[in-house]
Design an enzyme around this catalytic site. Structure first.
Site, short mmCIF file in Angstrom:
data_model
loop_
_atom_site.label_atom_id
_atom_site.label_comp_id
_atom_site.label_asym_id
_atom_site.label_seq_id
_atom_site.Cartn_x
_atom_site.Cartn_y
_atom_site.Cartn_z
N LYS A 1 -2.24 -1.62 -3.76
CA LYS A 1 -3.09 -0.44 -3.75
C LYS A 1 -2.23 0.81 -3.79
O LYS A 1 -1.27 0.89 -3.03
CB LYS A 1 -3.92 -0.46 -2.48
N LYS B 1 0.86 -1.18 0.00
CA LYS B 1 0.00 0.00 0.00
C LYS B 1 0.89 1.23 0.00
O LYS B 1 1.70 1.43 0.91
CB LYS B 1 -0.91 0.01 1.22
C1 PBG Z 1 -6.92 3.76 5.05
C2 PBG Z 1 -7.50 3.65 3.70
C3 PBG Z 1 -7.33 4.52 2.63
C4 PBG Z 1 -8.07 4.04 1.56
C5 PBG Z 1 -8.67 2.89 1.99
N1 PBG Z 1 -8.30 2.64 3.32
C6 PBG Z 1 -6.66 5.77 2.45
C7 PBG Z 1 -5.57 6.27 3.19
O1 PBG Z 1 -4.55 5.61 3.36
O2 PBG Z 1 -5.75 7.41 3.60
C8 PBG Z 1 -8.17 4.72 0.22
C9 PBG Z 1 -9.17 4.20 -0.71
C10 PBG Z 1 -9.45 5.08 -1.85
O3 PBG Z 1 -8.80 6.11 -2.09
O4 PBG Z 1 -10.38 4.74 -2.58
N2 PBG Z 1 -7.49 2.88 5.97
#
Ligand code: PBG
Length: 328
Positions: free
Chosen positions: A248, A196
């Site tokens: 991701k 991520k």
């Molecule tokens: C954090 C989380 C994030 C997303 C899903 N879970 C964003 C972040 O790290 O701030 C992003 C998903 C998206 O942008 O569609 N728990």
């Protein structure tokens, strides 16, 4: 010209192209991420993401019915609590917004849909970080793990089939797996957000969850310039018992998806994130690209790279397209 090979012969009609298509996407591979907000009177649109709403309990359950009817693989829940604090206390409250939503959704869906709950503190902390802070304001890895363990058990009790470990703390998969097993939830699976990245493409999501984050997540999410680091994260998560590993965002990281799919023996997921969706939606709104074609092309690229499971806010619409066209 005397040519033995004429690749164009296999592109002569739609039927021919469908016959030889190497990539297919079916609704059962799609997970719909969705948001439930505590105390909301009616669904509220999320800026930049057409068709995406902060849901009320009622509208969420209607969405569950739609997801089942559309044959989606799963639904992924993010909760937006009315109250936040330093420790993200609401995350572990069985009566908290996310735990209650998971229970309601599971009751409605039974086993017809995989109910995935986000396992992270960022929606629950007043500072917006994915973990708790130490005395110097840094995200405290191991103190956070203790909370993830508690949250995992609460989400499992509420009925989640799968937990999306999205916080990027070291050891999170191991701690969650151990906590689940110790509480007797050996069947609850872990979707590890293994690779991520600290991405600018999460912008609209942060609006959707009304994030109060100041600063950024670069001390725990990955540097977009790195690839090998993802292989390490993926390896660690598989070793710690991840049932599925996720990359991701998806579209800017197709190389990572590809290599992950070739190197692990668990399913690989990818998340087409909010900003990736918004880019396409906005360009289409401005008449710059053809919306449906662009969506299909983007989703196909993620599948082609090797993701078996795709999290996307377009999941329901993609399913409709699938039934209309008999293919995606
Ligand atoms: C954090 C989380 C994030 C997303 C899903 N879970 C964003 C972040 O790290 O701030 C992003 C998903 C998206 O942008 O569609 N728990």
């Amino acid at each position: 010209m005397s040519l033995t090979e004429r690749p164009r012969r296999l592109r002569t009609s739609q039927a021919m192209r469908n016959l030889v298509a190497e990539t297919t996407v079916v609704p059962s591979q799609l997970i719909l991420p969705t948001f439930i907000k505590e105390g909301l009177a009616e669904p509220k649109p999320v800026k930049g993401l057409p068709g995406v709403f902060q849901q009320t309990r009622e509208s969420l359950l209607a969405q569950v019915d739609e997801a089942i009817a559309a044959g989606l693989g799963g639904i992924m829940l993010f909760g937006i609590p009315a109250n936040r604090d330093e420790q993200g206390t609401e995350s572990c409250n069985p009566n908290g917004v996310l735990n209650q939503a998971v229970a309601a959704v599971r009751e409605r869906a039974g086993d017809k849909l995989v109910v995935v709950a986000d396992l992270c503190l960022d929606e629950f902390t007043s500072h917006g970080h994915c973990g708790v802070l130490d005395g110097r304001g840094r995200v405290d890895n191991d103190a956070t793990l203790a909370l993830y363990a508690r949250m995992a058990v609460e989400l499992a009790k509420a009925g989640a089939h799968m937990l999306g470990a999205s916080g990027m703390m070291d050891g999170q998969v191991q701690v969650v797996r151990e906590a689940l097993d110790a509480a007797g939830f050996t069947d609850v699976s872990v979707l590890a957000y293994s690779a991520k990245y600290a991405s600018a493409f999460y912008g609209p999501f942060r609006d959707a969850v009304e994030s109060e984050l100041e600063g950024d997540r670069r001390t725990y999410q990955q540097d977009p310039r790195n690839f090998t680091e993802s292989m390490r994260e993926v390896r660690l998560d598989v070793e710690q018992g991840a049932d599925i590993v996720m990359v991701k965002p998806a579209l800017s990281y197709l190389d990572v998806i590809r290599e992950t799919a070739q190197s692990v023996d668990v399913p690989v997921a990818a998340y087409i994130v909010s900003g990736e969706m918004a880019m396409i939606e906005l360009a289409a709104e401005h008449g710059l690209i053809e919306r449906e074609r662009a969506i299909l092309e983007a989703v196909a690229s993620v599948r082609r790279a090797g993701a078996n499971v795709i999290c996307t806010y377009w999941a329901l619409e993609l399913a409709q397209m699938f039934y209309a066209r008999k293919t995606l």
